[in-house]
Scaffold this active site. Structure first.
Site, PDB file in Angstrom:
ATOM      1  N   LYS A 143      17.740  18.127  63.986  1.00 48.94           N
ATOM      2  CA  LYS A 143      16.790  17.304  64.754  1.00 48.94           C
ATOM      3  C   LYS A 143      16.961  17.540  66.250  1.00 48.94           C
ATOM      4  CE  LYS A 143      17.149  13.897  61.105  1.00 48.94           C
ATOM      5  NZ  LYS A 143      17.911  12.753  60.631  1.00 48.94           N
ATOM      6  N   ARG A 148      23.716  22.275  49.712  1.00 45.69           N
ATOM      7  CA  ARG A 148      22.574  22.236  50.627  1.00 45.69           C
ATOM      8  C   ARG A 148      21.753  23.504  50.481  1.00 45.69           C
ATOM      9  NH1 ARG A 148      23.359  19.648  56.363  1.00 45.69           N
ATOM     10  NH2 ARG A 148      21.454  20.826  56.605  1.00 45.69           N
ATOM     11  N   GLU A 186      17.367   9.148  56.890  1.00 40.67           N
ATOM     12  CA  GLU A 186      17.376   8.371  58.130  1.00 40.67           C
ATOM     13  C   GLU A 186      16.005   8.533  58.791  1.00 40.67           C
ATOM     14  OE1 GLU A 186      21.047   8.698  60.643  1.00 40.67           O
ATOM     15  OE2 GLU A 186      21.435  10.349  59.269  1.00 40.67           O
TER      16      GLU A 186
END
Length: 759
Positions: free
Chosen positions: A480, A470, A255
């Protein structure tokens, strides 16, 4: 129930196993049908335990129950007699989900009617043992007997494995005789080869190449566990293969609303690396469906970081490239009865216990009209959404496919006021780009069923989603939202602050991209989530920089040295190898004059036990200069601080060998040096049990130290931003973008490994 239990025990199942089977309704029904089919051929008492075992194994493994009768009959007629044949039969029906079974092809594939004689087995084993006889006689019973078994079975695919093993055991015993005491001794452990402090392992490319990951082959999506096969699947796969030529296709779909971090490095290496290792292609696709949070700087930074890590996208695409096609597919989804326009508010749709929508069963035509009105901007934000009629793996019902946002898009401007969600967009963009392997992190496993459902609901090509674990690091945050908070509160300067673990921050700190890729390889391509400590990444950095960062000398806390037995205008050039371990890689010269500077810590006025460097009583050597210096006078300021030493020097060839050699600079450049430590004091700053007051309360006050008047030798004068050096005895450093023509700024990348000589 009692009759079924008796039926199951009649084929050799234990009572406990039979009861467990009854608890599984689907398996119980399939097994009952299989036994009934077999008994119709052999009678109630004609199904023995061997046949029963095969029937149970087939019923428990068969996904497509419409092939149950065919396989049950094949077992009952003793066409399928072994587990090996059954495995081949199950694979055959799986790869022919809709075709009528070609009996001749089936029989050939499954070894039907092939009889392997004892003589054939004896000959095959004899041939294999003859091939390895020399090594067998040398290693005796420590030889890998599995190798003999494997080669014999390859020669006789349909032979009984137990019979082959017995024959191997017998022929080996005949060749070697009974085991001796030496044969019975435990085999000594083979030491693992250690390289630079770490175990050698497969490279990332080796981990990703070919069969290493057990991924499906292109075009064989249907062989993947959980993949949904429809009546159109095989035709769609055929067209997909025609378009791709069987080439592997992956994508990295970030994104564009933030900067990539160390976790993304694993994703980049996995997606681009898997394609590269298998001669495929990888797309960089921006998932730009949320115009409120997207900025051009993020698009640029993401592409820069992918290329910095050494990968070149086959093509750079955007989800927004497909906005019209995605809209058309949404209209089709409504027409097929799989989506509806809903007016529940955003607050009602949050969480997992969402109340059922009262608009779920509204007429298709009505939803089509309302969806068109959404597109034309006739509803306000939040007044209507398009939802898909399905239940996700985590139990969430009817996920949103489209929502209204009156925000201009960075690429399409005001053309659209409805934007698709991730759950709707992701799989369809994968389908449009003919992705073969949709690789994503483990948290997306809950969305796999919706991924397959949507592609199949629209009758479009469906890729296979594969999940991997992950990569997380301790002592940091990568969210973020939290990094923005750190920037806004002034804890860090920006996304590229060298104390963060964003990729731009690591580049600025001086981490080489090869080191990050090596770190990803060392962590490995794991399915489970990995939490790793920063020192493992730093170790990879040192390994690379040790071979690539030329040496220079810098003094962070200078102490002036005047060499009294050199003339005032004395000056000579000293050659310093760029890489002392390999002087053929080049060198540079630095001046040596009457005035030099050393580290304050390299002098102690009072001698202490074990201290090996300069004291009034103890001389020290100067690295590369060929001199040993001895203190003659200690000069102090008004506060009693040592500010200068007067020394004499003599050639190191004639002087007694000193206990240590120290670095120094002469006619140096003044520079700023920034030393970094961990940004957080606790391993898991986001964990309330470790940090009850939140991550902002866990900031390390000493995470950055700025030394504004350090000195560095003149060899670095022409350095460019991000050039890296090893400052001898100090650490690895990289030139920061804040540098100017008047003053260089260096970031400490990592410290040196512990040096036993530096006490």
């Amino acid at each position: 129930m009692a009759d079924t239990l008796t039926l199951f025990t009649s084929i050799g199942l234990s009572e406990q196993k039979a009861k467990e089977t009854l608890k599984n309704e689907a398996l119980s029904s399939a097994l009952k049908s299989a036994i009934t089919q077999a008994q119709s051929i052999h009678g109630a008492s004609g199904v023995d335990k061997a046949m029963g075992t095969l029937l149970y194994s087939m019923a428990s493994r068969l996904k497509d129950t419409k092939r149950l009768t065919f396989l049950s009959e094949s077992i009952a007629l003793r066409k399928i007699c072994t587990e090996l044949q059954l495995a081949a039969a199950l694979e055959f029906v799986k790869s022919h989900p809709h075709d009528p079974i070609n009996q001749k092809e089936f029989d050939k594939t499954c070894g039907v009617g092939i009889v392997i004689t004892p003589e054939q087995i004896e000959d095959a084993v004899e041939s294999v043992i003859k091939k390895h006889k020399e090594q067998l006689l040398k290693e005796r019973y420590r030889f890998n007997m599995g190798l003999l078994m494997g080669e014999a079975r390859s020669a006789l695919k349909w032979a009984d494995g137990k019979v082959i093993k017995n024959e191997v055991d017998m022929q080996v015993l005949h060749l070697l005789g009974p085991k001796t005491e030496a044969d019975l001794e435990k085999k000594p452990k083979v030491r693992q080869l250690i390289f630079k402090g770490t175990f050698l392992q497969l490279s990332l490319m080796e981990q990703l190449r070919g069969e290493a990951l057990k991924f499906h082959k292109t075009g064989e999506n249907y062989k993947t566990e959980g993949y949904v096969v429809t009546s159109n699947t095989m035709d769609l796969l055929k067209k997909h293969l025609e378009l791709t030529g069987g080439q592997i296709r992956t994508r990295f779909p970030p994104e564009p609303n933030g900067i990539l971090h160390i976790g993304h490095a694993k994703a980049i290496n996995f997606n681009f690396g898997y394609a590269k290792a298998n001669n495929g292609i990888c797309f960089l696709r921006y998932d730009d469906t949320n115009p409120e949070k997207e900025e051009e700087k993020y698009f640029t930074a993401i592409k820069d970081m992918v290329e910095w890590l050494g990968y070149k996208p086959y093509a750079v695409t955007h989800a927004s490239d497909n906005f019209q096609e995605l809209y058309d597919l949404a209209v089709d989804l409504i027409r097929r009865g799989h989506a509806f326009v809903c007016h529940q508010k955003g607050e009602e749709l949050k969480g997992h216990n969402v109340p059922p929508s009262p608009w779920r069963d509204r007429p298709i035509e009505e939803s089509l009209v309302l969806f068109e009105r959404m597109k034309r901007g006739l509803f306000s934000e939040g007044e209507a959404t398009l939802r898909m009629k399905m239940v996700m793996e985590d139990g969430k019902m009817d996920p949103v496919a489209y929502r209204i946002k009156y925000t201009a898009h960075h690429r399409t401007g005001d053309e659209w006021c409805i934007y698709p969600t991730y759950d709707y967009t992701h799989c369809l963009c994968d389908s449009i780009e003919n992705i073969t392997h949709s690789l994503c992190t483990k948290e997306f496993q809950a969305r796999r069923s919706s991924y397959y459902w949507l592609c199949n609901a629209l009758d479009v090509y469906c890729p296979v989603q594969w999940e991997y674990g992950r990569l997380n690091l301790t002592y940091t945050v990568v969210s973020k939202r939290k990094i923005i908070k750190l920037v806004e509160t002034g804890v860090v300067r920006d996304w590229d602050d060298p104390r963060l673990f964003t990729l731009t921050a690591l580049r600025r700190r001086g981490f080489p991209p090869e080191a990050i890729n090596n770190f990803c390889a060392r962590v490995g391509v794991t399915v489970s989530q990995t939490t790793t400590e920063p020192h493992l990444l730093e170790s990879c950095v040192r390994d690379v920089l040790n071979d690539t960062a030329p040496r220079a000398m810098a003094v962070l806390e200078p102490l002036k040295i005047t060499i009294t037995n050199l003339a005032a205008n004395s000056k000579s050039d000293v050659r310093v190898p760029d890489f002392p371990a390999n002087e053929a890689k080049g060198s540079h010269t630095v001046p040596f004059t009457r005035t030099i500077f050393i580290e304050q810590s390299d002098f102690r006025e009072v001698m202490e036990k074990g201290y090996k460097r300069l004291t009034p009583e103890q001389p020290v050597g100067l690295r590369h200069a060929g001199y040993v210096i001895s203190v003659q006078k200690v000069i102090k300021d008004a506060q009693g601080k040592v500010v200068e030493l007067e020394v004499t020097c003599c050639s190191s060839e004639t002087a007694e060998k000193p206990k240590a050699f120290i670095h120094w600079v002469s006619q140096p450049l003044m520079c700023e040096v920034r030393l970094y430590e961990r940004l957080f004091m606790h391993k898991h700053p986001e964990d309330p049990s470790e940090v009850p007051n939140g991550f902002l309360s866990d900031i390390n006050p000493n995470s950055m130290q700025v030394i504004s008047s350090a000195l560095v030798d003149s060899s670095v004068k022409g350095a460019k931003v991000f050039d890296k050096f090893q400052f001898e005895r100090v650490g690895y450093f990289s030139l920061d973008p804040d540098s100017t023509a008047d003053k260089l700024v260096f970031n400490r990348t990592v410290t040196l490994k512990e040096d036993p000589g530096k006490i």
